[in-house]
Design a protein around this motif. Structure first.
Motif, PDB file in Angstrom:
ATOM      1  N   ALA A 470      18.960 -13.132 -21.531  1.00 21.26           N
ATOM      2  CA  ALA A 470      19.151 -14.216 -20.548  1.00 21.26           C
ATOM      3  C   ALA A 470      19.494 -13.643 -19.177  1.00 21.26           C
ATOM      4  N   LEU A 471      20.423 -12.704 -19.159  1.00 19.08           N
ATOM      5  CA  LEU A 471      20.842 -12.132 -17.871  1.00 19.08           C
ATOM      6  C   LEU A 471      19.687 -11.379 -17.204  1.00 19.08           C
ATOM      7  N   THR A 472      18.884 -10.676 -18.008  1.00 25.86           N
ATOM      8  CA  THR A 472      17.739  -9.943 -17.444  1.00 25.86           C
ATOM      9  C   THR A 472      16.742 -10.911 -16.825  1.00 25.86           C
ATOM     10  N   LEU A 473      16.484 -12.012 -17.536  1.00 25.75           N
ATOM     11  CA  LEU A 473      15.533 -13.006 -17.004  1.00 25.75           C
ATOM     12  C   LEU A 473      16.049 -13.603 -15.693  1.00 25.75           C
ATOM     13  N   LEU A 474      17.347 -13.925 -15.677  1.00 23.52           N
ATOM     14  CA  LEU A 474      17.932 -14.506 -14.468  1.00 23.52           C
ATOM     15  C   LEU A 474      17.882 -13.510 -13.317  1.00 23.52           C
ATOM     16  N   LEU A 475      18.161 -12.273 -13.631  1.00 21.01           N
ATOM     17  CA  LEU A 475      18.148 -11.232 -12.605  1.00 21.01           C
ATOM     18  C   LEU A 475      16.754 -11.104 -11.999  1.00 21.01           C
ATOM     19  N   ARG A 476      15.751 -11.131 -12.879  1.00 19.00           N
ATOM     20  CA  ARG A 476      14.360 -11.029 -12.399  1.00 19.00           C
ATOM     21  C   ARG A 476      14.028 -12.202 -11.479  1.00 19.00           C
ATOM     22  N   TYR A 477      14.485 -13.379 -11.915  1.00 16.97           N
ATOM     23  CA  TYR A 477      14.211 -14.580 -11.118  1.00 16.97           C
ATOM     24  C   TYR A 477      14.808 -14.439  -9.721  1.00 16.97           C
ATOM     25  N   TYR A 478      16.083 -13.999  -9.648  1.00 12.73           N
ATOM     26  CA  TYR A 478      16.738 -13.906  -8.336  1.00 12.73           C
ATOM     27  C   TYR A 478      16.175 -12.768  -7.487  1.00 12.73           C
ATOM     28  N   GLN A 479      15.682 -11.716  -8.169  1.00 15.00           N
ATOM     29  CA  GLN A 479      15.030 -10.636  -7.415  1.00 15.00           C
ATOM     30  C   GLN A 479      13.759 -11.180  -6.756  1.00 15.00           C
ATOM     31  N   GLU A 480      13.037 -12.000  -7.517  1.00 16.46           N
ATOM     32  CA  GLU A 480      11.803 -12.599  -6.986  1.00 16.46           C
ATOM     33  C   GLU A 480      12.137 -13.574  -5.850  1.00 16.46           C
ATOM     34  N   GLN A 481      13.211 -14.346  -6.070  1.00 17.44           N
ATOM     35  CA  GLN A 481      13.664 -15.305  -5.065  1.00 17.44           C
ATOM     36  C   GLN A 481      14.008 -14.569  -3.770  1.00 17.44           C
ATOM     37  N   LYS A 482      14.687 -13.454  -3.925  1.00 18.66           N
ATOM     38  CA  LYS A 482      15.105 -12.652  -2.766  1.00 18.66           C
ATOM     39  C   LYS A 482      13.874 -12.117  -2.030  1.00 18.66           C
ATOM     40  N   ARG A 483      12.904 -11.687  -2.830  1.00 24.11           N
ATOM     41  CA  ARG A 483      11.680 -11.126  -2.236  1.00 24.11           C
ATOM     42  C   ARG A 483      10.955 -12.194  -1.415  1.00 24.11           C
ATOM     43  N   GLN A 484      10.893 -13.404  -2.003  1.00 22.13           N
ATOM     44  CA  GLN A 484      10.202 -14.500  -1.300  1.00 22.13           C
ATOM     45  C   GLN A 484      10.929 -14.878  -0.013  1.00 22.13           C
ATOM     46  N   THR A 485      12.265 -14.952  -0.087  1.00 18.78           N
ATOM     47  CA  THR A 485      13.035 -15.312   1.114  1.00 18.78           C
ATOM     48  C   THR A 485      12.880 -14.226   2.173  1.00 18.78           C
ATOM     49  N   LYS A 486      12.842 -12.989   1.709  1.00 19.57           N
ATOM     50  CA  LYS A 486      12.694 -11.857   2.625  1.00 19.57           C
ATOM     51  C   LYS A 486      11.345 -11.969   3.365  1.00 19.57           C
ATOM     52  N   TYR A 487      10.326 -12.381   2.607  1.00 19.93           N
ATOM     53  CA  TYR A 487       8.996 -12.534   3.208  1.00 19.93           C
ATOM     54  C   TYR A 487       9.012 -13.653   4.259  1.00 19.93           C
ATOM     55  N   LYS A 488       9.708 -14.752   3.905  1.00 20.65           N
ATOM     56  CA  LYS A 488       9.809 -15.893   4.825  1.00 20.65           C
ATOM     57  C   LYS A 488      10.528 -15.461   6.115  1.00 20.65           C
ATOM     58  N   ILE A 489      11.584 -14.676   5.936  1.00 20.45           N
ATOM     59  CA  ILE A 489      12.343 -14.208   7.090  1.00 20.45           C
ATOM     60  C   ILE A 489      11.469 -13.291   7.953  1.00 20.45           C
ATOM     61  N   SER A 490      10.677 -12.446   7.280  1.00 21.25           N
ATOM     62  CA  SER A 490       9.833 -11.519   8.048  1.00 21.25           C
ATOM     63  C   SER A 490       8.829 -12.277   8.926  1.00 21.25           C
ATOM     64  N   GLN A 491       8.399 -13.449   8.445  1.00 18.84           N
ATOM     65  CA  GLN A 491       7.493 -14.287   9.253  1.00 18.84           C
ATOM     66  C   GLN A 491       8.207 -14.754  10.535  1.00 18.84           C
ATOM     67  N   HIS A 492       9.478 -15.166  10.369  1.00 17.92           N
ATOM     68  CA  HIS A 492      10.275 -15.607  11.526  1.00 17.92           C
ATOM     69  C   HIS A 492      10.467 -14.433  12.493  1.00 17.92           C
ATOM     70  N   LEU A 493      10.737 -13.251  11.910  1.00 21.61           N
ATOM     71  CA  LEU A 493      11.092 -12.100  12.736  1.00 21.61           C
ATOM     72  C   LEU A 493       9.904 -11.588  13.544  1.00 21.61           C
ATOM     73  N   ARG A 494       8.713 -11.854  13.034  1.00 23.05           N
ATOM     74  CA  ARG A 494       7.508 -11.410  13.756  1.00 23.05           C
ATOM     75  C   ARG A 494       7.513 -11.990  15.179  1.00 23.05           C
ATOM     76  N   LEU A 495       7.918 -13.248  15.253  1.00 24.26           N
ATOM     77  CA  LEU A 495       7.980 -13.913  16.557  1.00 24.26           C
ATOM     78  C   LEU A 495       9.088 -13.294  17.418  1.00 24.26           C
ATOM     79  N   LEU A 496      10.224 -13.024  16.763  1.00 19.55           N
ATOM     80  CA  LEU A 496      11.354 -12.440  17.514  1.00 19.55           C
ATOM     81  C   LEU A 496      11.021 -11.040  18.041  1.00 19.55           C
ATOM     82  N   ASN A 497      10.072 -10.373  17.383  1.00 23.69           N
ATOM     83  CA  ASN A 497       9.693  -9.014  17.790  1.00 23.69           C
ATOM     84  C   ASN A 497       8.675  -8.999  18.927  1.00 23.69           C
ATOM     85  N   ASP A 498       8.102 -10.149  19.206  1.00 23.04           N
ATOM     86  CA  ASP A 498       7.061 -10.231  20.240  1.00 23.04           C
ATOM     87  C   ASP A 498       7.713 -10.083  21.633  1.00 23.04           C
TER      88      ASP A 498
END
Lengths: 513, 247
Positions: A470-498
């Protein structure tokens, strides 16, 4: 369709009904009582008084819920039999009543509804009917007796279209009431004012800029006091554990106050400023454990969704353990908040803030100071954003999150009442960005905790396989969640880098504050 | 403002019961509703405990806006008002036939209530006459209760022919089966046959034959109020939900 008029004040209207009854008989109408309720009364609202803010008041009289305002009164009908016990989340209340009104549906979901004042009450409904037993008018009488204010009596009359006899009769009764009790005053606002003093009602910090050209030292002091008072007003809610929003708001206001102290360098003597900031940091640190546990427990529903059915019992076990941990953390924090040391330190801090001496930049105009500080903060953000790449560690993102939060606070603090659209756009875009970072941070907190739990589970001699699965599955889920949020943030940051966007933002800030 | 007419050339098919229950459900769902009783028998008004509108004659109905507005009565239900009928309404046809623009007279008369209501529900008398033409011309939807029996089926065909002959929009017609007794084979066969023939204008929901609907006269209230947990009231609720998606 009913039409309403009302009268309210300190005079009891019930004895005046005999006048109405006699006149009704003369007009071929019948006045009869159709509802009577008497008993203990409770006034209900949430910590932000969001019901009162909408000009409404929610009452529980015996087991009946009534809504009253300056204009109308109506009962809220229950779907089920059990009585309403408060505190109660507004969503749960809406689910338990038939056709919940819009003002109730729109309440913030994180704030529980609770009893903010108690007393005695009496509710009566009288109907005027014609020979066909058709209702031509309804009279609602409500008497409220609360501790601290004199008894208030409300009379609401509802007439029906086309029934002129009844309408005229009720209008003349209204005139009669006014003759008997001249100069009646508004009552709903008096009741609301009473429960606004309840310890569970929180303060809202007014952080608008002073008029004229205030210096940064006096302006910061004017922000710090209401922020801290707003934070302290959440203590009772945390102690009684009404809902998690009290702790959240306590932290938000503390964080803003601490950020102000750290951002406005030079406004006050450095050691004084540092001492106050450290005190706030200590208090906030005391709340970290409970905050993290709240984050985990709020995600418990997600745990059930993520895990396959055969592991649902593991989610339950986890929740049970977390709840136990939370209970301990909550008790510890409550004890701290109620301790003499904390109460004394609070007073000392408020005195220290009032007595903060101006620093070398203390006399600088607040707007000029704010503009420079925001530009510097934006530059810092641009540098931090430029250093980020796909493989950047979480710590760097965390640093950027803090920098963004500080920039957001600066933009919010220094915007004038008639601020231009672009600055409020900047503040709201920073808010959006920090919210995304907040999700990222929550995922990090979850991931870190799950790692810890997993390590502890593996350290046992005979590791429980289902728990680890159970803990491994949850950990995987949150790692994926983190990856997705990180990607979303990188989209925002692209504009800030311009560079074009950066210079436009700086130029706008230069001209706007 | 939407105008919905509950109409059938045949009597006793459940026009008034449907009008009263639907009006109540519409009002309950937050719409401001005026139930306009055009039938001189005044059964809709009776269901809502209202006396006939004595002062509203056939000519003042169409020509005097003030009198029309004054005749509207509040029902016991929030958002629902009723324009009660009286025996003078039997002369509507004669009056309308004398007018040069009799077809549009009802539309013009109802303009005065446009700002007060979201829905006007017309409970029509069982005739095909000048008043019916005026109803067809002003209504956005014509709701037709049909008992799944031969005579009722015949009147639906007559109505469709009338619409064709007078070049009226057939898409306005929404029919539904009323007073259905599922134990009767004739009812089931007719429902199946008509369902195949007129799939475009027939609503899916039907109203069963029910003693609770008959008891509306005794309770003088819509069945959706005093018997809301019964199957009949639930069918009316389903009918209103289906209707709401169409209008």
């Amino acid at each position: 369709m009913p039409r309403l008029w009302h009268s309210q004040g300190e005079g009891d209207f019930t004895p005046l009904l005999s006048w109405l009854e006699n006149k009704a008989v003369q007009r071929g109408l019948v006045l009869s009582q159709t509802e009577f309720l008497s008993g203990p009364l409770a006034l209900i609202d949430n910590g932000d008084c969001q019901i009162a803010e909408q000009g409404k008041s929610l009452l529980r009289l015996s087991h009946k819920l009534l809504s009253i305002s300056q204009r109308d009164i109506y009962p809220l009908h229950r779907k089920d039999q059990p009585p309403f016990d408060f505190p109660l989340p507004p969503r749960e209340l809406c689910e338990r009543i038939e056709q919940p009104p819009a003002w109730l549906l729109g309440l913030a979901p994180l704030r529980n509804l609770q009893i903010l004042a108690r007393g005695k009450g009496r509710y009566q409904q009288w109907r005027l009917t014609n020979r066909l037993h058709k209702t031509c008018g309804i009279i609602y009488l409500l008497d409220i007796e609360l501790n601290g204010i004199s008894a208030q009596h409300f009379c609401f009359c509802q007439t029906y279209r086309g029934f002129t006899k009844s309408e005229k009769l009720l209008t003349s009764w209204q005139r009669y009431i006014k003759d008997v009790f001249p100069g009646q005053t508004a009552g709903v606002s008096e009741i609301v004012a009473l429960y606004r003093r309840h310890p569970l009602v929180v303060h809202h910090a007014n952080t608008s800029m002073q008029k004229g050209r205030p210096d940064i030292a006096s302006q910061t002091k004017r922000w710090l006091k209401p922020l801290l008072l707003a934070a302290f007003s959440n203590e009772q809610g945390i102690i009684l554990d009404i809902d998690t929003e009290y702790l959240h708001q306590y932290r938000v206001n503390m964080r803003k106050a601490r950020s102000l102290l750290s951002l406005c360098k030079g406004a006050f003597e450095e050691n004084q400023q540092q001492h106050c900031a450290n005190q706030l940091a200590n208090w906030m640190q005391n709340t970290n454990v409970l905050r993290d546990l709240d984050v985990h427990l709020q995600d418990q529903v997600t745990y059930q969704q993520i895990l396959p059915p055969h592991l649902h019992c593991q989610a339950d076990k986890l929740r049970h353990n977390l709840q136990k941990e939370r209970q301990i953390a909550q008790q510890r924090l409550s004890d701290q908040l109620q301790s003499t040391a904390y109460q004394t330190n609070k007073q000392i801090l408020m005195q220290s803030i009032a007595q903060l001496n101006d620093g070398d930049k203390g006399q600088k105009p607040a707007t000029q100071y704010g503009r420079k500080r925001l530009i510097r903060q934006l530059n810092k953000i641009f540098v931090l954003t430029g250093q980020l790449h796909d493989q950047s560690p979480d710590d760097e993102l965390h640093r950027l999150r803090i920098a963004l939060k500080k920039a957001r606070y600066l933009a919010e603090f220094f915007q004038r009442p008639k601020t231009t659209k672009r600055l409020s756009v900047l503040a709201s875009s920073l808010k959006q960005l920090t919210q995304d970072f907040g999700l990222f941070n929550d995922a990090c907190v979850q991931q870190q905790a799950l790692h810890g739990w997993l390590d502890s589970a593996r350290a046992i001699k005979r590791p429980p396989s289902e728990n680890i699965e159970a803990l491994t599955l949850l950990l995987r889920y949150y790692q994926e969640q983190k990856r997705q949020t990180k990607y979303k943030i990188s989209q925002h940051l692209r504009l800030l880098n311009d560079p074009n966007h950066q210079s436009a933002l700086l130029a706008a800030t230069q001209n706007l504050i | 403002m939407k105008i919905i007419a509950c109409y059938s050339n045949k009597g006793g098919v459940g026009k008034t019961a449907s009008s009263a229950n639907l009006a109540h459900l519409m009002a309950q769902s937050g719409h401001k509703v005026l139930l306009c009783d055009l039938d001189p028998q005044g059964a809709s008004s009776f269901y809502f405990r209202l006396k006939p509108a004595k002062k509203l004659s056939e000519d003042s109905f169409f020509t005097d806006q003030d009198k029309l507005l004054k005749a509207i009565k509040g029902s016991d239900y929030e958002n629902l008002d009723v324009l009660p009928a009286n025996m003078d309404f039997r002369d509507f046809d004669i009056f309308l036939s004398r007018l040069a623009k009799g077809h549009s007279a009802l539309k013009k008369a109802l303009k005065g209530v446009k700002k007060d209501y979201d829905i006007v529900l017309l409970d029509c008398p069982p005739t095909i006459s000048m008043l019916s033409e005026s109803v067809f011309s002003c209504a956005n939807w014509v709701l037709v209760p049909v008992i799944p029996s031969t005579l009722s089926e015949r009147t639906l065909e007559q109505l469709l022919d009338f619409f064709t002959q007078h070049k009226l929009e057939k898409s306005k017609i929404l029919a539904f089966f009323s007073m259905v007794q599922v134990s009767k084979k004739l009812h089931l066969d007719t429902m199946q046959r008509l369902g195949e023939q007129h799939a475009d204008l027939l609503l899916n929901t039907y109203i069963p034959f029910s003693s609770h609907i008959e008891r509306m006269g005794v309770n003088r209230a819509p069945a959706t109020d005093f018997a809301k947990a019964t199957p009949a009231a639930q069918h009316y609720l389903d009918l209103w939900r289906e209707l709401a998606t169409r209008i």
